[in-house]
Every structure is written in structure tokens, then in C-alpha cells.
Write a protein that holds these residues in place. Sequence first.
Motif, PDB file in Angstrom:
ATOM      1  N   TYR A 175      32.513  45.606  26.366  1.00  0.00           N
ATOM      2  CA  TYR A 175      31.672  44.861  25.435  1.00  0.00           C
ATOM      3  C   TYR A 175      32.459  43.637  24.960  1.00  0.00           C
ATOM      4  N   GLY A 176      31.738  42.620  24.536  1.00  0.00           N
ATOM      5  CA  GLY A 176      32.405  41.480  23.917  1.00  0.00           C
ATOM      6  C   GLY A 176      32.944  40.468  24.914  1.00  0.00           C
ATOM      7  N   GLU A 177      33.890  39.675  24.446  1.00  0.00           N
ATOM      8  CA  GLU A 177      34.434  38.559  25.224  1.00  0.00           C
ATOM      9  C   GLU A 177      35.180  39.062  26.452  1.00  0.00           C
ATOM     10  N   PRO A 178      34.895  38.512  27.656  1.00  0.00           N
ATOM     11  CA  PRO A 178      35.595  38.969  28.868  1.00  0.00           C
ATOM     12  C   PRO A 178      37.087  38.666  28.826  1.00  0.00           C
ATOM     13  N   GLN A 179      37.848  39.551  29.437  1.00  0.00           N
ATOM     14  CA  GLN A 179      39.290  39.372  29.583  1.00  0.00           C
ATOM     15  C   GLN A 179      39.671  39.728  31.017  1.00  0.00           C
ATOM     16  N   ASP A 180      40.722  39.077  31.529  1.00  0.00           N
ATOM     17  CA  ASP A 180      41.232  39.422  32.857  1.00  0.00           C
ATOM     18  C   ASP A 180      41.893  40.796  32.809  1.00  0.00           C
ATOM     19  N   ILE A 181      41.705  41.559  33.896  1.00  0.00           N
ATOM     20  CA  ILE A 181      42.282  42.900  33.977  1.00  0.00           C
ATOM     21  C   ILE A 181      42.828  43.111  35.385  1.00  0.00           C
ATOM     22  N   VAL A 182      44.053  43.643  35.485  1.00  0.00           N
ATOM     23  CA  VAL A 182      44.710  43.838  36.779  1.00  0.00           C
ATOM     24  C   VAL A 182      45.371  45.211  36.797  1.00  0.00           C
ATOM     25  N   TRP A 183      45.216  45.932  37.918  1.00  0.00           N
ATOM     26  CA  TRP A 183      45.920  47.194  38.159  1.00  0.00           C
ATOM     27  C   TRP A 183      46.823  47.009  39.369  1.00  0.00           C
ATOM     28  N   ARG A 184      48.061  47.503  39.272  1.00  0.00           N
ATOM     29  CA  ARG A 184      49.014  47.386  40.377  1.00  0.00           C
ATOM     30  C   ARG A 184      49.752  48.698  40.567  1.00  0.00           C
ATOM     31  N   ARG A 185      49.976  49.022  41.840  1.00  0.00           N
ATOM     32  CA  ARG A 185      50.914  50.083  42.180  1.00  0.00           C
ATOM     33  C   ARG A 185      51.516  49.740  43.519  1.00  0.00           C
ATOM     34  N   GLY A 186      52.809  49.437  43.512  1.00  0.00           N
ATOM     35  CA  GLY A 186      53.455  49.002  44.737  1.00  0.00           C
ATOM     36  C   GLY A 186      52.793  47.741  45.256  1.00  0.00           C
ATOM     37  N   ALA A 187      52.400  47.766  46.527  1.00  0.00           N
ATOM     38  CA  ALA A 187      51.739  46.605  47.131  1.00  0.00           C
ATOM     39  C   ALA A 187      50.240  46.570  46.847  1.00  0.00           C
ATOM     40  N   GLU A 188      49.702  47.644  46.272  1.00  0.00           N
ATOM     41  CA  GLU A 188      48.268  47.691  45.975  1.00  0.00           C
ATOM     42  C   GLU A 188      47.967  46.905  44.705  1.00  0.00           C
ATOM     43  N   ARG A 189      46.818  46.267  44.686  1.00  0.00           N
ATOM     44  CA  ARG A 189      46.424  45.470  43.522  1.00  0.00           C
ATOM     45  C   ARG A 189      44.904  45.383  43.469  1.00  0.00           C
ATOM     46  N   LEU A 190      44.339  45.645  42.297  1.00  0.00           N
ATOM     47  CA  LEU A 190      42.916  45.440  42.047  1.00  0.00           C
ATOM     48  C   LEU A 190      42.782  44.580  40.804  1.00  0.00           C
ATOM     49  N   ALA A 191      41.843  43.648  40.819  1.00  0.00           N
ATOM     50  CA  ALA A 191      41.683  42.739  39.684  1.00  0.00           C
ATOM     51  C   ALA A 191      40.206  42.533  39.397  1.00  0.00           C
ATOM     52  N   GLY A 192      39.916  42.221  38.149  1.00  0.00           N
ATOM     53  CA  GLY A 192      38.547  41.939  37.744  1.00  0.00           C
ATOM     54  C   GLY A 192      38.536  41.337  36.364  1.00  0.00           C
ATOM     55  N   ALA A 193      37.402  41.428  35.712  1.00  0.00           N
ATOM     56  CA  ALA A 193      37.258  40.947  34.341  1.00  0.00           C
ATOM     57  C   ALA A 193      36.432  41.957  33.560  1.00  0.00           C
ATOM     58  N   THR A 194      36.723  42.062  32.269  1.00  0.00           N
ATOM     59  CA  THR A 194      36.055  43.050  31.426  1.00  0.00           C
ATOM     60  C   THR A 194      34.727  42.496  30.914  1.00  0.00           C
ATOM     61  N   ARG A 195      33.837  42.192  31.834  1.00  0.00           N
ATOM     62  CA  ARG A 195      32.535  41.640  31.472  1.00  0.00           C
ATOM     63  C   ARG A 195      31.532  42.750  31.200  1.00  0.00           C
ATOM     64  N   SER A 196      30.540  42.436  30.385  1.00  0.00           N
ATOM     65  CA  SER A 196      29.404  43.340  30.218  1.00  0.00           C
ATOM     66  C   SER A 196      28.752  43.561  31.572  1.00  0.00           C
ATOM     67  N   GLY A 197      28.353  44.806  31.853  1.00  0.00           N
ATOM     68  CA  GLY A 197      27.748  45.115  33.138  1.00  0.00           C
ATOM     69  C   GLY A 197      28.734  45.552  34.196  1.00  0.00           C
ATOM     70  N   THR A 198      30.028  45.657  33.833  1.00  0.00           N
ATOM     71  CA  THR A 198      31.040  46.104  34.789  1.00  0.00           C
ATOM     72  C   THR A 198      31.635  47.436  34.326  1.00  0.00           C
ATOM     73  N   ILE A 199      32.257  48.135  35.280  1.00  0.00           N
ATOM     74  CA  ILE A 199      32.929  49.392  34.972  1.00  0.00           C
ATOM     75  C   ILE A 199      34.298  49.410  35.623  1.00  0.00           C
ATOM     76  N   THR A 200      35.164  50.232  35.070  1.00  0.00           N
ATOM     77  CA  THR A 200      36.453  50.550  35.685  1.00  0.00           C
ATOM     78  C   THR A 200      36.499  52.061  35.895  1.00  0.00           C
ATOM     79  N   ILE A 201      36.986  52.481  37.058  1.00  0.00           N
ATOM     80  CA  ILE A 201      37.124  53.901  37.375  1.00  0.00           C
ATOM     81  C   ILE A 201      38.592  54.182  37.671  1.00  0.00           C
ATOM     82  N   ILE A 202      39.167  55.117  36.923  1.00  0.00           N
ATOM     83  CA  ILE A 202      40.525  55.597  37.203  1.00  0.00           C
ATOM     84  C   ILE A 202      40.393  57.042  37.666  1.00  0.00           C
ATOM     85  N   PRO A 203      40.460  57.287  38.982  1.00  0.00           N
ATOM     86  CA  PRO A 203      40.297  58.659  39.461  1.00  0.00           C
ATOM     87  C   PRO A 203      41.458  59.552  39.022  1.00  0.00           C
ATOM     88  N   GLU A 204      41.198  60.832  38.994  1.00  0.00           N
ATOM     89  CA  GLU A 204      42.237  61.786  38.612  1.00  0.00           C
ATOM     90  C   GLU A 204      43.468  61.630  39.498  1.00  0.00           C
TER      91      GLU A 204
END
Length: 296
Positions: free
Chosen positions: A61-90
Motif C-alpha cells: 500500500y502507499g508510495e512505491p519503493q524499489d525492492i531487491v532480493w539477492r542470494r549469491g548470483a540470484e537476484r529478483l527485483a521489483g517495486a512495492t506498488r499497489s496490485g503487486t505481491i511478494t512470495i517468500i517460499p518456505e
Amino acid sequence: MGAETGILGSAPDALARILDQAPPVVEDALRGQTRLTGPWGHGALHDHLPAMEGHVIITYYGEPQDIVWRRGAERLAGATRSGTITIIPEGHEGRWDIAGPIGVSHVFLSRERLRDCADQLAGGRPVELLSRVGFEDPAAARIMELLGRDAAVADISARLFVEQATDLLVTQLIRGHSSFAALQQQARRGLADWQVRKVTAYMRDHLDEPIGLDALADLIGLSRFHFCTAFRQATGSTPHNWLVGLRIEQARRLLADRELPITEVALAVGYETPSSFAASFRKLVGVTPSGFRQRI
């Protein structure tokens, strides 16, 4: 993205250790020990999040912000916009960088709740959720907004609504963000229509910029290789040729304005030099940009 070995800690406790406040988890657990929060907020995050028990689903909710996940060479990036989700699997861990502050709500989804729904959809086959970071899914985000609204309401009707909405959310996650969804998509071949639309919209919004395959693949959570293959299966065109077509389509519109120099038209659609623009334009249209302008 593999799981950590050993005993995993609870997701709310793990988040509380790295955030500036603990998630305000609603006291009453849902079926299968799934837990919810209402909408809340936290500040910027620049820390390592260890592997956790259960799956964490987040919407924003609210003002979008940049968001990045990293592990080793892996990287996922997005923005915290309304209408988006983040999934952190077990079991997934890594470093998170969030500009913050952000508004969020959480669903702490137990493996039991996921499995119960997966058994109905996948016929008993194991289903794993995929990692997502600021991933566009208006349906899932809207369901989470509704869950956040009624999460702490105590009456029986609200409880029934929340349980059924949670099942609907889990169904959406399995259909769109799981190994089951990936198998279904592979069977259909190529990208879904919404994925082609999303990539095309991104291209149109960035015609005047360099656009790399990695950025396009990240939009829909695929590797570069699988993106190129699936895009061609869905459209009959390579991503490069699709982008060139969009650039020349926009150039034709701009050339109708005779006050606009051809050099500026070239720059506006992503070409650094008039000669490279002219070559691409002539290949698709059959005449040079100046020849096209003379005809209209």
C-alpha cells in the motif's frame, strides 16, 4: 532457490528480528495455522532474512519503493506498488533491500494449507511456490486487501469470509505462482496473453531507452533463455523483432509531425544514430523515414 537445512524459525519472529517492529499478527489462527496481519507499515530494510517455516505472502500500500532480493548470483527485483505481491517460499533465504518506508499486509501461509488446496488442483502431486518480488498480480493483491480488512474482525460471518478468501488466495497462488502453474504453462506452450501484454506495455513505455532481455524476463519471472523461447512460441517473433516493430510503429506516428526533426524521432524511439534508425525503418516499411514523410 533451495531450502535451508535444519530447524526453521517462524516467519513472524524472523521478520521481527530484522524489521523496526514486529508484524502485528492477528491472534486467532486460521485453518492449518495460517496467520494474517491487517495493513501496517515498516521502514527501510537492508538485511539478511534467514529461511523460515511456512510461506510468506505480502502485498503493498502507499508510495512505491524499489525492492531487491539477492542470494549469491540470484537476484529478483521489483517495486512495492499497489496490485503487486511478494512470495517468500518456505526455506528460502537471502538479503533484502527495500528503500522504505512501505505499507504492507501479510499472509503467513502454512505448508498444510497449501497442500490441502494443491491436492485438489494437482491430484496429489507436490506443489512448490515460486519466489516473487513486487510481482504484478492484481487479483491476489485484491484478495489480500480484503483479508487485511477483515483479519481482526471477530464475528462468525467475517471468519467464514476470511477462511474462504484465504482458500481463493491459495488457489490463485497455485494457478499463477507455483511449479504446477509452470507445468500447465509448459503444456500450453509459450507465454500467457497477459504476459505478452505486460512485456509489450513495458517496451512501449521505454521505447527511448535501451531494453535488455534480462529486464523483460524479470517482468514475468522467467530466465532469459526460457523467456526468449516462450515469447517466440506465443508471438511468432523474437523479443528483439517485436521491440523493433513497436519502435517503427511509434516512429511512423511521430513522422506525421513535420516540425519534428528525423534525428529527434530516431532518439525518441531508441536509436542512437539516424543511420541505424533509417536502416531499421526501411527494412520494415520499405522506404526511408524521409521518404515516408514525403508520402503522408
